[in-house]
Design a protein around this motif. Structure first.
Motif, PDB file in Angstrom:
ATOM      1  N   MET A   1       0.728  -1.127   0.131  1.00  0.00           N
ATOM      2  CA  MET A   1      -0.069   0.116  -0.125  1.00  0.00           C
ATOM      3  C   MET A   1       0.949   1.404  -0.048  1.00  0.00           C
ATOM      4  O   MET A   1       2.002   1.146   0.502  1.00  0.00           O
ATOM      5  N   CYS A   2       0.437   2.203  -0.690  1.00  0.00           N
ATOM      6  CA  CYS A   2       1.267   3.389  -0.841  1.00  0.00           C
ATOM      7  C   CYS A   2       0.404   4.681  -0.083  1.00  0.00           C
ATOM      8  O   CYS A   2      -0.655   4.515  -0.215  1.00  0.00           O
ATOM      9  N   LEU A   3       1.061   5.350   0.632  1.00  0.00           N
ATOM     10  CA  LEU A   3       0.439   6.406   1.419  1.00  0.00           C
ATOM     11  C   LEU A   3       0.855   7.764   0.957  1.00  0.00           C
ATOM     12  O   LEU A   3       2.136   7.941   0.785  1.00  0.00           O
ATOM     13  N   GLY A   4       0.144   8.616   0.742  1.00  0.00           N
ATOM     14  CA  GLY A   4       0.313  10.156   0.680  1.00  0.00           C
ATOM     15  C   GLY A   4       0.014  10.825   1.909  1.00  0.00           C
ATOM     16  O   GLY A   4      -0.598  10.673   2.651  1.00  0.00           O
ATOM     17  N   VAL A   5       1.175  11.738   2.223  1.00  0.00           N
ATOM     18  CA  VAL A   5       1.187  12.580   3.488  1.00  0.00           C
ATOM     19  C   VAL A   5       0.800  14.069   3.193  1.00  0.00           C
ATOM     20  O   VAL A   5       1.448  14.569   2.214  1.00  0.00           O
ATOM     21  N   PRO A   6      -0.171  14.391   4.063  1.00  0.00           N
ATOM     22  CA  PRO A   6      -0.515  15.811   3.944  1.00  0.00           C
ATOM     23  C   PRO A   6       0.616  16.767   4.369  1.00  0.00           C
ATOM     24  O   PRO A   6       1.112  16.283   5.469  1.00  0.00           O
ATOM     25  N   ALA A   7       0.942  17.764   3.518  1.00  0.00           N
ATOM     26  CA  ALA A   7       1.862  18.766   3.808  1.00  0.00           C
ATOM     27  C   ALA A   7       1.408  20.015   3.572  1.00  0.00           C
ATOM     28  O   ALA A   7       0.920  20.325   2.425  1.00  0.00           O
ATOM     29  N   LEU A   8       1.863  21.065   4.317  1.00  0.00           N
ATOM     30  CA  LEU A   8       1.549  22.676   3.984  1.00  0.00           C
ATOM     31  C   LEU A   8       2.813  22.901   3.105  1.00  0.00           C
ATOM     32  O   LEU A   8       4.001  23.161   3.737  1.00  0.00           O
ATOM     33  N   VAL A   9       2.494  23.766   2.147  1.00  0.00           N
ATOM     34  CA  VAL A   9       3.641  24.376   1.301  1.00  0.00           C
ATOM     35  C   VAL A   9       3.887  25.704   2.038  1.00  0.00           C
ATOM     36  O   VAL A   9       3.205  26.580   2.312  1.00  0.00           O
ATOM     37  N   THR A  10       5.139  25.873   2.482  1.00  0.00           N
ATOM     38  CA  THR A  10       5.848  26.975   2.782  1.00  0.00           C
ATOM     39  C   THR A  10       6.654  27.776   1.926  1.00  0.00           C
ATOM     40  O   THR A  10       7.058  29.003   2.247  1.00  0.00           O
ATOM     41  N   ASP A  11       7.262  27.245   0.884  1.00  0.00           N
ATOM     42  CA  ASP A  11       7.843  27.743  -0.268  1.00  0.00           C
ATOM     43  C   ASP A  11       7.846  27.070  -1.325  1.00  0.00           C
ATOM     44  O   ASP A  11       7.703  25.960  -1.354  1.00  0.00           O
ATOM     45  N   VAL A  12       8.226  27.880  -2.501  1.00  0.00           N
ATOM     46  CA  VAL A  12       7.911  27.160  -4.036  1.00  0.00           C
ATOM     47  C   VAL A  12       9.098  27.957  -4.613  1.00  0.00           C
ATOM     48  O   VAL A  12       8.820  29.054  -4.785  1.00  0.00           O
ATOM     49  N   SER A  13       9.781  27.173  -5.325  1.00  0.00           N
ATOM     50  CA  SER A  13      11.084  27.841  -6.113  1.00  0.00           C
ATOM     51  C   SER A  13      11.730  26.894  -7.172  1.00  0.00           C
ATOM     52  O   SER A  13      12.039  25.714  -6.580  1.00  0.00           O
ATOM     53  N   ASP A  14      11.882  27.138  -8.345  1.00  0.00           N
ATOM     54  CA  ASP A  14      12.609  26.545  -9.168  1.00  0.00           C
ATOM     55  C   ASP A  14      12.015  24.997  -9.243  1.00  0.00           C
ATOM     56  O   ASP A  14      13.163  23.877  -9.349  1.00  0.00           O
ATOM     57  N   GLY A  15      10.922  24.601  -9.135  1.00  0.00           N
ATOM     58  CA  GLY A  15      10.555  23.213  -9.307  1.00  0.00           C
ATOM     59  C   GLY A  15      10.592  22.623  -8.094  1.00  0.00           C
ATOM     60  O   GLY A  15      10.140  21.239  -8.179  1.00  0.00           O
ATOM     61  N   MET A  16      10.820  23.103  -6.982  1.00  0.00           N
ATOM     62  CA  MET A  16      10.657  22.711  -5.623  1.00  0.00           C
ATOM     63  C   MET A  16       9.888  23.239  -4.717  1.00  0.00           C
ATOM     64  O   MET A  16       9.727  24.433  -4.858  1.00  0.00           O
ATOM     65  N   ALA A  17       9.403  22.275  -3.719  1.00  0.00           N
ATOM     66  CA  ALA A  17       8.621  23.285  -2.794  1.00  0.00           C
ATOM     67  C   ALA A  17       9.001  22.686  -1.380  1.00  0.00           C
ATOM     68  O   ALA A  17       9.436  21.627  -1.128  1.00  0.00           O
ATOM     69  N   THR A  18       9.064  23.668  -0.429  1.00  0.00           N
ATOM     70  CA  THR A  18       9.385  23.299   0.711  1.00  0.00           C
ATOM     71  C   THR A  18       7.978  23.032   1.587  1.00  0.00           C
ATOM     72  O   THR A  18       7.162  23.694   1.262  1.00  0.00           O
ATOM     73  N   VAL A  19       7.742  21.880   2.179  1.00  0.00           N
ATOM     74  CA  VAL A  19       6.649  21.587   2.937  1.00  0.00           C
ATOM     75  C   VAL A  19       6.879  21.250   4.340  1.00  0.00           C
ATOM     76  O   VAL A  19       7.941  20.764   4.676  1.00  0.00           O
TER      77      VAL A  19
END
Length: 73
Positions: A1-19
């Protein structure tokens, strides 16, 4: 089973997000979600932000995960 973890986005830059989730901050790819914005919630799996979700979904998912943790499942 695969699980997705909810995360809040705190920064987005150059195709990457800090969560952040449960006090853990990490970098994930945001390439699957062009236009991702600060303050949005996402499901993270295998280092990728897979989809945006609303606060109600976050609450429901975390409630299920907490129930699993408490039951030892």
């Amino acid at each position: 089973m695969c699980l997705g973890v909810p995360a809040l986005v705190t920064d987005v830059s150059d195709g990457m997000a800090t969560v952040e989730t449960a006090g853990v901050v990490r970098q994930v790819s945001s390439l699957l979600l062009p236009g991702l914005q600060l303050g949005e919630w996402v499901l993270v799996h295998a280092g990728f932000a897979m989809q945006t979700i609303d606060q109600q979904a976050v609450t429901e998912i975390l409630t299920v995960y907490q129930g699993w943790a408490e039951s030892g499942s």
